[in-house]
Scaffold this active site. Structure first.
Site, short mmCIF file in Angstrom:
data_model
loop_
_atom_site.label_atom_id
_atom_site.label_comp_id
_atom_site.label_asym_id
_atom_site.label_seq_id
_atom_site.Cartn_x
_atom_site.Cartn_y
_atom_site.Cartn_z
CG ASP A 1 50.73 61.69 50.76
OD1 ASP A 1 51.03 60.65 51.38
OD2 ASP A 1 51.39 62.09 49.80
CG ASP B 1 45.80 64.81 46.37
OD1 ASP B 1 46.03 64.66 47.59
OD2 ASP B 1 46.43 64.21 45.48
N1 GLY Z 1 51.91 62.50 47.14
C1 GLY Z 1 51.98 63.84 47.53
C2 GLY Z 1 53.34 64.22 47.93
O1 GLY Z 1 54.22 64.13 47.12
O2 GLY Z 1 53.54 64.63 49.04
#
Ligand code: GLY
Length: 391
Positions: free
Chosen positions: A171, A112
């Site tokens: 994501d 991330d």
């Molecule tokens: N996993 C990242 C989100 O909750 O969008």
């Protein structure tokens, strides 16, 4: 005859029949309210190791440390407030909350880093050209690239997930923009190629025929798919709303960065799935999952609405056929988000701007709460909207 035509042109010009439709979103008002919330948020958060995230079940503020995947959004939102107002107080606050995430540039345990570093440092650099922001981003992009294994052809999202040895979540598309920036800045073709390879394999394996996407795909070496499942959605076969939003935003960005038409086709397919979905409510803010089991008695996800709105405004600038549809859908979303149905009153909502997001319903976490990234993408969408209407 000629005279009549001239008269007709005169009438429609003076009555504004050809003039641009009046914008439906009051961006000034939305930013004024946002600024009031975030003045209070800064006052209640003097310690920049405690990042605003959401609201706990007991109603008190939920803060996280810089390791949490959302740590970059608050700084990013402060940059958007600076962009809109030009006021030095926002620049100072944004700089403080940007630097507070810097140590994550060496974090190789998460995929991330785009969210964490590019939202604050990337916006900060774009707006100020502060050269001190470059190194943390280049270091961070290289840390992210360590999670790319050529045997799989993808960036690994989580180190392990149940029986998945190599899980990749939709994501992850959102972290590729960071690699594109670093590839350009450092003239590093390797980072560019990683982004392309990840996006291509995701395009091949994450999507269903209707352009909806799975949340998690588990891989084996050779980019072989072992399992397709969900983590935050209602079921493995459902369309988790934020996942669809990340996919739309991700492939729109891929087209921007490469001009490869296959990404535009993908983004348009995803947009069609979202916009035409029979379970998309009238106010255009999705339920947390398009296939949630108890519709219509399910929570909305304002964060998904904000991400989709921001992406659709960008996509409207690339699409010939659907330009108006994308823009008007995004506009309706912003009208809803800016209304009292989603925008909190000042001094409420633990000083977040938006109410009604869902983080992880199956995990019983952040259900119908404010969440920091909903605010971030809402402010981004408002800025894109303002630019698009030329005000
Ligand atoms: N996993 C990242 C989100 O909750 O969008």
């Amino acid at each position: 005859m000629k005279k009549n035509v001239l008269l007709f042109i005169l009438i429609i010009t003076t009555t504004g029949a050809f003039a641009q439709k009046k914008p439906l979103v009051n961006v000034d008002q939305a930013f004024n309210t946002a600024a009031k919330h975030y003045v209070n948020m800064l006052a209640t958060h003097p310690d920049a190791s405690q990042f605003p995230q959401s609201t706990k079940k007991d109603g008190t503020p939920d803060n996280r440390t810089s390791e949490w995947w959302c740590s970059g959004f608050f700084g990013g939102s402060l940059w958007y407030l600076y962009e809109y107002t030009g006021e030095a107080k926002w620049k100072d606050a944004a700089n403080k909350w940007t630097k507070a995430v810097e140590k994550e540039k060496n974090n190789t345990r998460t995929h991330d880093l785009g969210f964490m570093l590019y939202c604050p440092f990337g916006n900060g650099y774009r707006l100020t050209q502060n050269a001190a922001y470059i190194e943390p981003m280049l270091t961070g992009a290289n840390a992210l690239a360590t999670r790319f294994d050529p045997k799989y052809g993808l960036i690994k999202s989580w180190d392990k997930h149940a029986d998945c040895e190599y899980p990749v979540i939709i994501d992850n598309m959102m972290n590729l923009e960071f690699l594109f920036w670093a590839a350009k800045q450092a003239k590093d073709r390797r980072l560019y190629d990683i982004a392309i390879t990840h996006a291509d394999n995701t395009l091949k394996h994450h999507f269903r025929a209707d352009y909806s996407s799975y949340h998690v795909v588990c891989y084996l070496p050779g980019t072989k798919v072992f399992r397709k499942k969900t983590h935050q959605g209602a079921s493995d076969s459902s369309a988790w709303a934020r996942g669809q939003a990340w996919a739309l935003y991700g492939y729109t960005m891929m087209y921007r960065e490469t001009k490869d038409k296959k990404y535009l086709k993908q983004a348009e397919g995803i947009a069609k799935f979202i916009i035409n979905h029979p379970n998309l409510p009238k106010d255009k803010i999705p339920y947390w999952d398009f296939n949630a089991p108890n519709l219509p008695n399910e929570e909305r996800d304002a964060s998904a609405g904000a991400i989709v709105a921001s992406a659709l405004i960008e996509l409207s600038s690339y699409s010939k056929e659907n330009k108006k549809l994308y823009f008007s859908t995004a506009e309706q979303m912003l009208v809803s988000l800016a209304s009292p149905a989603y925008t909190a009153k000042v001094n409420e909502n633990n000083n977040f701007i938006l109410k009604h997001s869902v983080g992880h319903k199956p995990g019983n976490s952040e259900i119908n709460t404010p969440i920091v990234y909903a605010d971030y993408y809402y402010l981004e969408a408002l800025l894109r909207y303002k630019k698009a209407i030329g005000h």
